[in-house]
Design a protein around this motif. Structure first.
Motif, PDB file in Angstrom:
ATOM      1  N   SER A 132      -7.805  14.232 -11.926  1.00  0.00           N
ATOM      2  CA  SER A 132      -8.435  14.251 -10.132  1.00  0.00           C
ATOM      3  C   SER A 132      -9.605  15.614 -11.334  1.00  0.00           C
ATOM      4  CB  SER A 132      -7.716  14.665  -9.257  1.00  0.00           C
ATOM      5  OG  SER A 132      -8.746  15.317  -8.093  1.00  0.00           O
ATOM      6  N   ASN A 133     -10.749  15.062 -10.729  1.00  0.00           N
ATOM      7  CA  ASN A 133     -12.162  16.767 -10.900  1.00  0.00           C
ATOM      8  C   ASN A 133     -11.510  17.296  -9.965  1.00  0.00           C
ATOM      9  OD1 ASN A 133     -14.579  17.756  -9.818  1.00  0.00           O
ATOM     10  ND2 ASN A 133     -14.792  16.373 -12.691  1.00  0.00           N
ATOM     11  N   TYR A 134     -11.897  18.787 -10.380  1.00  0.00           N
ATOM     12  CA  TYR A 134     -12.152  20.095 -10.107  1.00  0.00           C
ATOM     13  C   TYR A 134     -12.626  20.018  -8.622  1.00  0.00           C
ATOM     14  CZ  TYR A 134     -11.817  24.796  -8.525  1.00  0.00           C
ATOM     15  OH  TYR A 134     -11.279  26.327  -8.221  1.00  0.00           O
ATOM     16  N   ARG A 135     -13.516  19.572  -8.190  1.00  0.00           N
ATOM     17  CA  ARG A 135     -14.927  18.911  -7.049  1.00  0.00           C
ATOM     18  C   ARG A 135     -14.330  17.861  -6.587  1.00  0.00           C
ATOM     19  NH1 ARG A 135     -17.617  22.194 -11.378  1.00  0.00           N
ATOM     20  NH2 ARG A 135     -18.364  23.891 -10.913  1.00  0.00           N
ATOM     21  N   ALA A 136     -13.190  16.757  -6.693  1.00  0.00           N
ATOM     22  CA  ALA A 136     -12.603  16.273  -5.657  1.00  0.00           C
ATOM     23  C   ALA A 136     -13.239  16.244  -4.207  1.00  0.00           C
ATOM     24  CB  ALA A 136     -12.042  15.097  -6.341  1.00  0.00           C
ATOM     25  N   LYS A 137     -13.515  15.902  -3.366  1.00  0.00           N
ATOM     26  CA  LYS A 137     -13.227  15.479  -2.264  1.00  0.00           C
ATOM     27  C   LYS A 137     -12.579  14.339  -1.546  1.00  0.00           C
ATOM     28  CE  LYS A 137     -16.147  19.175  -1.397  1.00  0.00           C
ATOM     29  NZ  LYS A 137     -17.626  19.741  -0.680  1.00  0.00           N
ATOM     30  N   ASN A 138     -12.717  13.005  -2.281  1.00  0.00           N
ATOM     31  CA  ASN A 138     -12.701  11.723  -1.462  1.00  0.00           C
ATOM     32  C   ASN A 138     -10.944  11.409  -2.241  1.00  0.00           C
ATOM     33  OD1 ASN A 138     -14.878  11.471  -0.351  1.00  0.00           O
ATOM     34  ND2 ASN A 138     -15.623  10.795  -1.723  1.00  0.00           N
ATOM     35  N   ASP A 139     -10.564  10.072  -1.667  1.00  0.00           N
ATOM     36  CA  ASP A 139      -9.366   9.981  -2.000  1.00  0.00           C
ATOM     37  C   ASP A 139      -9.226   9.136  -3.455  1.00  0.00           C
ATOM     38  OD1 ASP A 139      -7.817  11.224   0.294  1.00  0.00           O
ATOM     39  OD2 ASP A 139      -7.835   9.400   0.923  1.00  0.00           O
ATOM     40  N   LEU A 181       0.612  -1.720   0.026  1.00  0.00           N
ATOM     41  CA  LEU A 181       0.281   0.036   0.600  1.00  0.00           C
ATOM     42  C   LEU A 181       0.672   1.133  -0.902  1.00  0.00           C
ATOM     43  CD1 LEU A 181      -2.772   1.293   0.039  1.00  0.00           C
ATOM     44  CD2 LEU A 181      -2.281   1.254   2.588  1.00  0.00           C
ATOM     45  N   LEU A 182       0.666   1.947  -1.320  1.00  0.00           N
ATOM     46  CA  LEU A 182       1.141   3.240  -1.070  1.00  0.00           C
ATOM     47  C   LEU A 182       0.423   4.403  -1.131  1.00  0.00           C
ATOM     48  CD1 LEU A 182       3.709   2.598  -3.947  1.00  0.00           C
ATOM     49  CD2 LEU A 182       4.507   1.793  -1.256  1.00  0.00           C
ATOM     50  N   SER A 183       1.014   5.668  -1.134  1.00  0.00           N
ATOM     51  CA  SER A 183       0.282   7.072  -0.043  1.00  0.00           C
ATOM     52  C   SER A 183       1.158   7.846  -1.386  1.00  0.00           C
ATOM     53  CB  SER A 183      -0.104   7.692   0.830  1.00  0.00           C
ATOM     54  OG  SER A 183      -0.816   8.486   0.806  1.00  0.00           O
ATOM     55  N   TYR A 184      -0.025   8.922  -1.822  1.00  0.00           N
ATOM     56  CA  TYR A 184       0.338   9.830  -2.788  1.00  0.00           C
ATOM     57  C   TYR A 184      -0.411  11.081  -2.608  1.00  0.00           C
ATOM     58  CZ  TYR A 184       3.962   6.231  -4.720  1.00  0.00           C
ATOM     59  OH  TYR A 184       4.085   5.069  -5.013  1.00  0.00           O
ATOM     60  N   GLU A 185      -0.180  12.399  -3.212  1.00  0.00           N
ATOM     61  CA  GLU A 185      -0.877  13.160  -3.246  1.00  0.00           C
ATOM     62  C   GLU A 185      -1.046  13.798  -4.432  1.00  0.00           C
ATOM     63  OE1 GLU A 185       0.589  16.558  -1.327  1.00  0.00           O
ATOM     64  OE2 GLU A 185      -0.136  15.666   0.914  1.00  0.00           O
ATOM     65  N   ASP A 241      -6.125  18.088 -11.816  1.00  0.00           N
ATOM     66  CA  ASP A 241      -4.608  18.028 -11.726  1.00  0.00           C
ATOM     67  C   ASP A 241      -4.099  16.826 -12.638  1.00  0.00           C
ATOM     68  OD1 ASP A 241      -1.978  18.015 -12.479  1.00  0.00           O
ATOM     69  OD2 ASP A 241      -1.447  19.308 -10.066  1.00  0.00           O
ATOM     70  N   VAL A 242      -3.119  16.671 -13.160  1.00  0.00           N
ATOM     71  CA  VAL A 242      -3.130  15.013 -13.472  1.00  0.00           C
ATOM     72  C   VAL A 242      -1.688  14.056 -13.317  1.00  0.00           C
ATOM     73  CG1 VAL A 242      -1.725  15.583 -15.441  1.00  0.00           C
ATOM     74  CG2 VAL A 242      -2.646  13.348 -15.631  1.00  0.00           C
ATOM     75  N   GLU A 243      -1.807  12.728 -13.168  1.00  0.00           N
ATOM     76  CA  GLU A 243      -0.488  12.286 -12.759  1.00  0.00           C
ATOM     77  C   GLU A 243      -0.211  11.347 -13.187  1.00  0.00           C
ATOM     78  OE1 GLU A 243       1.402  13.698 -10.605  1.00  0.00           O
ATOM     79  OE2 GLU A 243       0.353  14.663  -8.891  1.00  0.00           O
ATOM     80  N   ASP A 283      -2.085 -11.447 -10.654  1.00  0.00           N
ATOM     81  CA  ASP A 283      -2.676 -11.807  -9.204  1.00  0.00           C
ATOM     82  C   ASP A 283      -2.146 -11.642  -8.111  1.00  0.00           C
ATOM     83  OD1 ASP A 283      -4.632 -13.318 -10.812  1.00  0.00           O
ATOM     84  OD2 ASP A 283      -3.006 -15.659 -10.174  1.00  0.00           O
ATOM     85  N   LYS A 284      -1.403 -10.090  -8.641  1.00  0.00           N
ATOM     86  CA  LYS A 284      -0.821  -9.550  -7.379  1.00  0.00           C
ATOM     87  C   LYS A 284      -1.297  -8.142  -7.215  1.00  0.00           C
ATOM     88  CE  LYS A 284       3.603 -11.812  -6.994  1.00  0.00           C
ATOM     89  NZ  LYS A 284       5.069 -11.359  -7.174  1.00  0.00           N
ATOM     90  N   GLU A 285      -1.642  -7.594  -6.966  1.00  0.00           N
ATOM     91  CA  GLU A 285      -2.823  -6.228  -6.521  1.00  0.00           C
ATOM     92  C   GLU A 285      -1.583  -5.199  -5.457  1.00  0.00           C
ATOM     93  OE1 GLU A 285      -6.295  -5.696  -4.403  1.00  0.00           O
ATOM     94  OE2 GLU A 285      -6.470  -7.482  -5.941  1.00  0.00           O
ATOM     95  N   GLN A 286      -1.451  -3.514  -6.194  1.00  0.00           N
ATOM     96  CA  GLN A 286      -0.887  -2.510  -5.774  1.00  0.00           C
ATOM     97  C   GLN A 286      -1.873  -1.498  -5.532  1.00  0.00           C
ATOM     98  OE1 GLN A 286       2.794  -0.835  -7.836  1.00  0.00           O
ATOM     99  NE2 GLN A 286       3.143   0.172  -6.079  1.00  0.00           N
ATOM    100  N   ILE A 287      -2.202  -1.537  -4.730  1.00  0.00           N
ATOM    101  CA  ILE A 287      -3.427   0.125  -4.644  1.00  0.00           C
ATOM    102  C   ILE A 287      -1.991   0.773  -4.036  1.00  0.00           C
ATOM    103  CG2 ILE A 287      -5.181   1.430  -2.705  1.00  0.00           C
ATOM    104  CD1 ILE A 287      -5.207  -1.577  -4.629  1.00  0.00           C
ATOM    105  N   LEU A 288      -2.903   2.259  -5.430  1.00  0.00           N
ATOM    106  CA  LEU A 288      -2.118   3.262  -4.846  1.00  0.00           C
ATOM    107  C   LEU A 288      -2.682   4.618  -4.488  1.00  0.00           C
ATOM    108  CD1 LEU A 288      -0.644   1.738  -6.826  1.00  0.00           C
ATOM    109  CD2 LEU A 288       0.572   4.320  -7.600  1.00  0.00           C
ATOM    110  N   THR A 289      -2.900   5.194  -3.052  1.00  0.00           N
ATOM    111  CA  THR A 289      -4.260   6.025  -2.957  1.00  0.00           C
ATOM    112  C   THR A 289      -3.370   7.087  -2.974  1.00  0.00           C
ATOM    113  OG1 THR A 289      -5.206   4.646  -1.272  1.00  0.00           O
ATOM    114  CG2 THR A 289      -5.364   7.024  -1.067  1.00  0.00           C
ATOM    115  N   PHE A 290      -4.298   8.132  -3.917  1.00  0.00           N
ATOM    116  CA  PHE A 290      -3.423   9.940  -4.004  1.00  0.00           C
ATOM    117  C   PHE A 290      -4.433   9.896  -2.574  1.00  0.00           C
ATOM    118  CE2 PHE A 290      -2.784   7.508  -8.063  1.00  0.00           C
ATOM    119  CZ  PHE A 290      -1.287   7.878  -8.317  1.00  0.00           C
ATOM    120  N   LYS A 291      -4.056  10.876  -2.462  1.00  0.00           N
ATOM    121  CA  LYS A 291      -4.823  12.075  -1.238  1.00  0.00           C
ATOM    122  C   LYS A 291      -5.398  13.189  -2.625  1.00  0.00           C
ATOM    123  CE  LYS A 291      -4.386  14.078   3.215  1.00  0.00           C
ATOM    124  NZ  LYS A 291      -5.982  13.967   3.250  1.00  0.00           N
ATOM    125  N   VAL A 292      -6.142  13.924  -2.311  1.00  0.00           N
ATOM    126  CA  VAL A 292      -7.190  14.775  -3.286  1.00  0.00           C
ATOM    127  C   VAL A 292      -6.429  15.966  -1.988  1.00  0.00           C
ATOM    128  CG1 VAL A 292      -8.862  16.299  -4.110  1.00  0.00           C
ATOM    129  CG2 VAL A 292      -8.542  13.623  -4.606  1.00  0.00           C
TER     130      VAL A 292
END
Length: 271
Positions: free
Chosen positions: A62-69, A14-18, A23-25, A78-87
Motif C-alpha cells: 500500500s502506498n503511504y498516501r493511498a486512500k482508496n481500497d 468476496l472477502l475483506s481485509y485491512e 504496509d505490505v501483506e 475461470d473462477k475469480e476471487q476478489i480480495l478487498t483491502f481496506k486502507v
C-alpha cells in the motif's frame, strides 16, 4: 499483527481485509492454485516460496498516501476471487529536524540533478525481477537503536516536507553496513538527498535501500550475499547527524522495513 498471512481459497466469493498505508501483506497458495493475479488492471506475480517449493507467494503493498481500497483479483480455472483491502491510516508521528537550508530549498543549479536521480530510482523500483533472489530470512543491516520510525511526518527547518520512507538506525560514521539479504546491486552512487546510496534488488519487486553512507563498497550489477558488507555509514545527503536510513520497496511502494522483515520471515520461513 493483523493479516500477517492470507491463505487464498480460490472459489468465487468476496472477502475483506485491512492494510495500513505504507504496509505490505503476503498472499500464499498451493502451487497448483496460483493463477492470474491483478491489482486493478496491473498484473501481480506469484513466486515460489524458497522454503517450500509446493507454495507460491505474492506481495500486496500500500502506498503511504493511498486512500482508496486495494482490490486484488485472482483467477484460476475461470473462477475469480476478489480480495478487498481496506486502507487504514497508520499511527504515524511527526518529528522536527534541522538541516542545511539548501537541503530544504535546493538551489536551481541542483534541481535538474534531483529530478534525474528521482527518475532513475523510480525506473528501478517499477521493474520486477520475476524470481526471488534470496532463500533465507531477512536481517537488519546494522544491530543498533532505531532513532526515527517509518512514516513519521518530516518537518525540516519548520517546513513540512515529506514523510519518512524508511527507518533510521543510530550509526557512527564508519560503521559497517550489511546487505539485509541476497540480491543484485541496482544503484550505488552519491545522491543529493540520500547521500551515499546503495539499492539492492532481491527479486519479486522487493528492493532494499541504504542511505547516507560515507563509503560505498559495491558496484551496480554486483551480486551480494546476505550479511555481506556493502558500505560504511555516514552523514551524507540531507541529514542532521550520522545514521543509516534503511528502506524497503515492494512493488514500487515504500513500506515499513521492520514490519516487512517480520512478516516475510514468518510467512516464508517460520510456518
Amino acid at each position: 499483527m493483523k493479516n500477517l498471512l492470507i491463505l487464498l481459497i480460490l472459489v468465487s466469493n468476496l472477502l475483506s481485509y485491512e492494510i495500513v498505508n505504507g504496509d505490505v501483506e503476503i498472499l500464499k497458495v498451493d502451487k497448483n492454485s496460483a493463477g492470474k493475479l491483478y491489482i486493478d488492471k496491473k498484473e501481480l506475480f506469484w513466486f515460489t516460496n524458497p522454503a517450500n517449493k509446493d507454495e507460491k507467494v505474492a506481495f500486496v503493498s500500500s502506498n503511504y498516501r493511498a486512500k482508496n481500497d486495494i482490490v486484488v483479483k485472482s483467477i484460476v480455472d475461470d473462477k475469480e476471487q476478489i480480495l478487498t483491502f481496506k486502507v487504514i491510516k497508520g499511527d504515524y508521528k511527526q518529528e522536527k529536524l534541522t538541516v542545511e537550508k539548501s537541503k530544504v530549498k535546493p538551489p536551481k543549479t541542483v534541481q535538474e540533478r534531483i529530478k534525474k536521480e528521482l527518475e532513475e530510482a523510480n525506473k528501478i523500483y517499477l521493474s520486477t525481477t520475476k524470481t526471488l533472489l534470496f532463500n533465507s530470512k531477512f536481517t537488519l543491516p546494522i544491530n543498533s537503536k532505531i532513532t526515527s520510525d517509518f512514516g513519521n511526518a518530516r518537518v525540516f527547518n519548520n517546513t513540512l516536507s515529506s514523510y519518512h520512507s524508511g527507518t533510521d538506525f543510530r550509526a557512527a560514521v564508519g560503521s559497517t553496513i550489511k546487505a539485509c539479504n541476497s540480491g543484485v546491486v541496482k544503484l550505488a552512487k552519491d545522491r543529493y538527498y540520500a547521500g551515499g546510496s546503495v539499492v539492492i534488488d532481491h527479486g519479486a519487486g522487493i528492493y532494499s535501500q541504504y542511505y547516507h553512507l560515507s563509503k560505498i563498497g559495491v558496484k551496480v550489477g554486483q551480486t551480494v550475499k546476505k550479511g555481506e558488507v556493502i558500505g560504511l555509514s555516514g552523514a551524507s545527503g540531507r541529514v542532521n547527524g550520522p545514521h543509516l536510513h534503511f528502506g524497503i520497496i515492494v512493488n514500487g511502494n515504500s513500506v515499513n522495513p521492520t514490519d516487512f522483515i517480520e512478516k516475510i520471515n514468518f510467512a516464508l520461513f517460520d510456518r
